[in-house]
Design a protein around this motif. Structure first.
Motif, PDB file in Angstrom:
ATOM      1  N   SER A  38       0.687  -1.038  -0.055  1.00 22.68           N
ATOM      2  CA  SER A  38      -0.033  -0.134  -0.091  1.00 22.68           C
ATOM      3  C   SER A  38       0.775   1.346  -0.181  1.00 22.68           C
ATOM      4  CB  SER A  38      -0.910  -0.028   1.413  1.00 22.68           C
ATOM      5  OG  SER A  38      -1.846  -1.014   1.297  1.00 22.68           O
ATOM      6  N   ILE A  60       0.966   5.688  -1.649  1.00 24.59           N
ATOM      7  CA  ILE A  60       0.727   7.086  -1.098  1.00 24.59           C
ATOM      8  C   ILE A  60       1.471   8.072  -2.045  1.00 24.59           C
ATOM      9  CG2 ILE A  60       1.197   8.368   0.749  1.00 24.59           C
ATOM     10  CD1 ILE A  60      -0.857   6.213   1.121  1.00 24.59           C
ATOM     11  N   SER A  94      -0.514  11.235  -3.328  1.00 20.30           N
ATOM     12  CA  SER A  94      -0.068  12.649  -2.880  1.00 20.30           C
ATOM     13  C   SER A  94       0.454  13.557  -4.061  1.00 20.30           C
ATOM     14  CB  SER A  94       1.190  12.413  -1.740  1.00 20.30           C
ATOM     15  OG  SER A  94       0.545  11.638  -0.786  1.00 20.30           O
ATOM     16  N   THR A 105      -8.698  11.163  -4.480  1.00 21.58           N
ATOM     17  CA  THR A 105      -7.619  10.533  -4.008  1.00 21.58           C
ATOM     18  C   THR A 105      -7.870  10.282  -2.573  1.00 21.58           C
ATOM     19  OG1 THR A 105      -6.885  13.029  -4.008  1.00 21.58           O
ATOM     20  CG2 THR A 105      -5.936  11.649  -5.833  1.00 21.58           C
ATOM     21  N   ARG A 148      -7.432   6.814  -0.513  1.00 16.59           N
ATOM     22  CA  ARG A 148      -6.679   6.668   0.803  1.00 16.59           C
ATOM     23  C   ARG A 148      -7.309   5.948   1.711  1.00 16.59           C
ATOM     24  NH1 ARG A 148      -5.176  11.872  -0.268  1.00 16.59           N
ATOM     25  NH2 ARG A 148      -2.962  12.060  -1.103  1.00 16.59           N
TER      26      ARG A 148
END
Length: 327
Positions: free
Chosen positions: A114, A118, A122, A160, A164
């Protein structure tokens, strides 16, 4: 609520009580004329990004995704249908392949997998200098580029953010999968929309259909109640539809609404299913009521949003009898 789980017989009853949602969602549900094209596209996308190893699992996932998205977005253009189908396919394939039982057996591995996403979510990923991405990373990069081309800045941030939430939800579910007795119903209700991905679908359809709520509209009581009810309904429908398959694969007490209800009320599986079915039916009534409120006399974004959530709810209602959930 006791911390111990009731013993569930190894063999489930031949027929478990299922919700009857025909009063609130009578069907037949509108479906896009592009449904077959969506299924062909999802197969082609998985040729480019082979997220699933099993040919049978791939066929079933492409089939349910294409038909579900065709009901979620019956009036959308074909590029929007492809984009939303690929997004749901990515989430489901990652959950099936790296989450659930595989993630529960290797939590550290799930965290490492995972973590790659990120940077992408981001906006810090540099395609020219980044390490070679995994197949899931490459597929997610493709999705994000396509969403960023179509979405407003706020819509893209919402997409996004929800992704998450999904990644955390998958990790949370894997962490608790083998010990569902530690989960309260309140905890489960809070997390379930993020593990069934329905709030991400809500954000995606705004991009696909080309509307955007104002901050005041999004924070209104009617919209919040509608979104919450659709989110609950989607998760609970999925739970009753998939329980037999999950019990067969994961053991007699999967992390699922019927399991929590058996513990909450110290009852057998049939009683728990009757309670779950009634909960789904009651939540569907709330969804229908809020849709009526928001489409009566409303124009523009509020009515568009209510109709979009009606189609999302209908797509989850349709899912109940799909072969993907057969044990």
């Amino acid at each position: 609520m006791s911390d111990s789980l009731p013993e569930v017989p190894p063999a489930l009853p031949a027929a478990l009580p299922m919700p009857d949602l025909r009063d609130s969602f009578p069907g037949p549900f509108p479906i896009s004329p592009h449904v077959d094209a969506i299924e062909r596209h999802t197969n082609d996308w998985l040729d480019t990004y082979p997220l699933i190893g099993s040919a049978g699992a791939r066929r079933a996932l492409c089939n349910i995704t294409s038909r579900g998205i065709a009901r979620t977005l019956p009036t959308a253009d074909i590029d929007s249908l492809f984009l939303c189908a690929d997004l749901f396919l990515w989430l489901t394939a990652f959950d099936d392949t790296c989450g659930e039982t595989a993630g529960a057996d290797d939590l550290a591995g799930l965290v490492r997998r995972s973590a790659e996403f990120i940077e992408l979510l981001s906006g810090h990923d540099d395609e020219r200098s980044a390490a070679e991405p995994s197949v899931f990373g490459a597929a997610l990069r493709d999705l994000l580029v396509r969403f960023e081309e179509r979405a407003t800045p706020t819509q893209y941030l919402r997409i996004t953010a929800h992704l998450r939430d999904n990644l955390f939800g998958i990790l949370w579910e894997a962490h608790h999968l083998h010990t569902p007795g530690h989960i309260t119903f309140r905890d489960y209700r809070a997390m379930r929309p993020h593990t069934v991905f329905v709030r991400t679908v809500m954000a995606a359809v705004e991009v696909a259909l080309g509307y955007e709520l104002t901050r005041q509209q999004r924070s209104s009581t009617a919209v919040r109640e509608l979104e919450s009810a659709v989110a609950d309904l989607a998760g609970w429908i999925n739970d009753v539809a998939s329980y037999a398959k999950e019990a067969a694969h994961e053991g007699p007490s999967p992390l699922s609404l019927p399991t929590l209800l058996m513990r909450e009320y110290d009852c057998d599986i049939e009683t728990a299913f009757r309670r779950a079915a009634r909960m789904c039916e009651d939540e569907a009534v709330i969804v229908r009521s809020r849709i009526t409120d928001l489409t009566t006399g409303s124009v523009g974004g509020l009515a568009d949003h209510a109709r979009a959530l009606e189609a999302i709810a209908a797509s989850y209602v349709w899912h109940i009898e799909h072969s993907r959930y057969a044990p």
